[in-house]
Design a protein around this motif. Structure first.
Motif, PDB file in Angstrom:
ATOM      1  N   MET A  29       7.085  27.931  20.073  1.00  0.00           N
ATOM      2  CA  MET A  29       8.483  28.338  20.105  1.00  0.00           C
ATOM      3  C   MET A  29       8.827  28.990  21.431  1.00  0.00           C
ATOM      4  N   GLY A  30       9.874  28.499  22.077  1.00  0.00           N
ATOM      5  CA  GLY A  30      10.376  29.120  23.300  1.00  0.00           C
ATOM      6  C   GLY A  30      11.892  29.138  23.275  1.00  0.00           C
ATOM      7  N   LEU A  31      12.486  30.288  23.504  1.00  0.00           N
ATOM      8  CA  LEU A  31      13.937  30.430  23.483  1.00  0.00           C
ATOM      9  C   LEU A  31      14.394  31.065  24.786  1.00  0.00           C
ATOM     10  N   ALA A  32      15.512  30.582  25.346  1.00  0.00           N
ATOM     11  CA  ALA A  32      16.064  31.143  26.577  1.00  0.00           C
ATOM     12  C   ALA A  32      17.511  31.543  26.346  1.00  0.00           C
ATOM     13  N   MET A  33      17.844  32.773  26.727  1.00  0.00           N
ATOM     14  CA  MET A  33      19.216  33.275  26.650  1.00  0.00           C
ATOM     15  C   MET A  33      19.620  33.792  28.023  1.00  0.00           C
ATOM     16  N   LEU A  34      20.900  33.729  28.333  1.00  0.00           N
ATOM     17  CA  LEU A  34      21.382  34.155  29.637  1.00  0.00           C
ATOM     18  C   LEU A  34      21.975  35.555  29.549  1.00  0.00           C
ATOM     19  N   GLY A  35      21.752  36.350  30.566  1.00  0.00           N
ATOM     20  CA  GLY A  35      22.268  37.708  30.593  1.00  0.00           C
ATOM     21  C   GLY A  35      22.526  38.143  32.022  1.00  0.00           C
ATOM     22  N   LYS A  36      22.764  39.435  32.210  1.00  0.00           N
ATOM     23  CA  LYS A  36      22.980  40.004  33.543  1.00  0.00           C
ATOM     24  C   LYS A  36      22.357  41.388  33.587  1.00  0.00           C
ATOM     25  N   GLY A  37      21.996  41.816  34.798  1.00  0.00           N
ATOM     26  CA  GLY A  37      21.394  43.121  34.975  1.00  0.00           C
ATOM     27  C   GLY A  37      22.440  44.218  35.010  1.00  0.00           C
ATOM     28  N   THR A  38      21.974  45.484  34.924  1.00  0.00           N
ATOM     29  CA  THR A  38      22.892  46.633  34.940  1.00  0.00           C
ATOM     30  C   THR A  38      22.601  47.582  36.090  1.00  0.00           C
ATOM     31  N   ALA A  39      21.792  47.159  37.052  1.00  0.00           N
ATOM     32  CA  ALA A  39      21.467  48.039  38.172  1.00  0.00           C
ATOM     33  C   ALA A  39      22.717  48.352  38.978  1.00  0.00           C
ATOM     34  N   THR A  40      22.838  49.605  39.407  1.00  0.00           N
ATOM     35  CA  THR A  40      23.968  50.008  40.230  1.00  0.00           C
ATOM     36  C   THR A  40      23.758  49.524  41.660  1.00  0.00           C
ATOM     37  N   SER A  41      24.833  49.514  42.446  1.00  0.00           N
ATOM     38  CA  SER A  41      24.729  49.088  43.839  1.00  0.00           C
ATOM     39  C   SER A  41      23.799  50.003  44.619  1.00  0.00           C
ATOM     40  N   GLU A  42      23.758  51.300  44.250  1.00  0.00           N
ATOM     41  CA  GLU A  42      22.865  52.247  44.908  1.00  0.00           C
ATOM     42  C   GLU A  42      21.411  51.907  44.624  1.00  0.00           C
ATOM     43  N   GLN A  43      21.102  51.575  43.351  1.00  0.00           N
ATOM     44  CA  GLN A  43      19.730  51.205  43.001  1.00  0.00           C
ATOM     45  C   GLN A  43      19.309  49.926  43.708  1.00  0.00           C
ATOM     46  N   LEU A  44      20.206  48.952  43.751  1.00  0.00           N
ATOM     47  CA  LEU A  44      19.890  47.692  44.417  1.00  0.00           C
ATOM     48  C   LEU A  44      19.591  47.925  45.891  1.00  0.00           C
ATOM     49  N   SER A  45      20.342  48.812  46.511  1.00  0.00           N
ATOM     50  CA  SER A  45      20.142  49.109  47.924  1.00  0.00           C
ATOM     51  C   SER A  45      18.821  49.824  48.159  1.00  0.00           C
TER      52      SER A  45
END
Length: 223
Positions: A29-45
């Motif tokens: 069994m393999g399942l894939a779902m799409l989502g998005k991250g919640t990191a702030t612009s400060e964390q990404l930087s």
């Protein structure tokens, strides 16, 4: 038999690589779902990351297959290095029938008892009104949460739930996944409930599941 629900949260371009790992271990069994991250612009930087779209890829594996999957994820996808995704296991207590068990385990002979449910990490799942994931994540961060992943869903709640609890699930929803230490869990859930819980515009309800193994979390200094 030790049985685990394995959840991988990573960039969407890793879906095929994860699927190949599942196939190499004969995980049915393999399942894939799409989502998005919640990191702030400060964390990404700070960490030099890009705000990419995420995928949540899951499977079911027995104890040995899960351990092999984690080793392969470290070796081929570098998931033990922060920033390359998260892989975690949630212990499964029971399944619906012998055929289901045979399918999920590749006809392996069941062995062992119920898993120990005392673990160092937990997966917090918050179900909230669409568009309020940033507010809920901000509330979680005040209690020490590092980040989360958002999925989109549609509720199928009952009228009774809305009447008695003020929570309607029969509309567009966001689902927020947050991996936290067992010590942080209560404070994070309290913070979510206090500022964005039932009765607020976000209308978040949350619960947690035990995590028996996890790789990819950022290590924070004790200081």
């Amino acid at each position: 038999m030790e049985l685990n629900y394995v959840i991988s949260i990573t960039d969407r371009d890793q879906i095929q690589e994860l699927a190949a790992l599942f196939q190499s271990l004969e995980l049915n069994m393999g399942l894939a779902m799409l989502g998005k991250g919640t990191a702030t612009s400060e964390q990404l930087s700070i960490y030099g990351l890009s705000n990419t779209e995420k995928a949540i890829v899951s499977t079911v594996a027995d104890g040995e297959s899960a351990r092999q999957l984690f080793r392969a994820a470290k070796r081929k996808l570098f998931m033990d290095i922060p920033g390359n995704g998260i892989m975690l296991t949630v212990p499964i207590k029971s399944v619906g029938g012998g055929r289901t068990l045979a399918y999920l385990t590749g006809n392996k002979t069941p062995a062992g008892g119920a898993p120990d449910m005392n673990f160092e990490h937990e997966l917090i799942i918050a179900v909230l009104n669409e568009g309020y994931s940033d507010a809920v994540m901000d509330a979680a961060r005040t209690a020490g949460a590092g980040g989360g992943t958002v999925l989109h869903a549609r509720g199928t709640g009952t009228k009774q739930a809305e009447k008695f609890f003020g929570v309607s699930l029969a509309e567009e929803k966001d689902i927020l996944y947050i991996v936290a230490t067992a010590q942080q869990k209560a404070a994070i859930m309290t913070a979510i409930n206090k500022t964005t819980g039932a009765g607020t515009k976000a209308g978040a309800i949350c619960f947690s599941l035990p995590v028996s193994q996890v790789i990819g979390l950022r290590k924070m200094d004790d200081n």
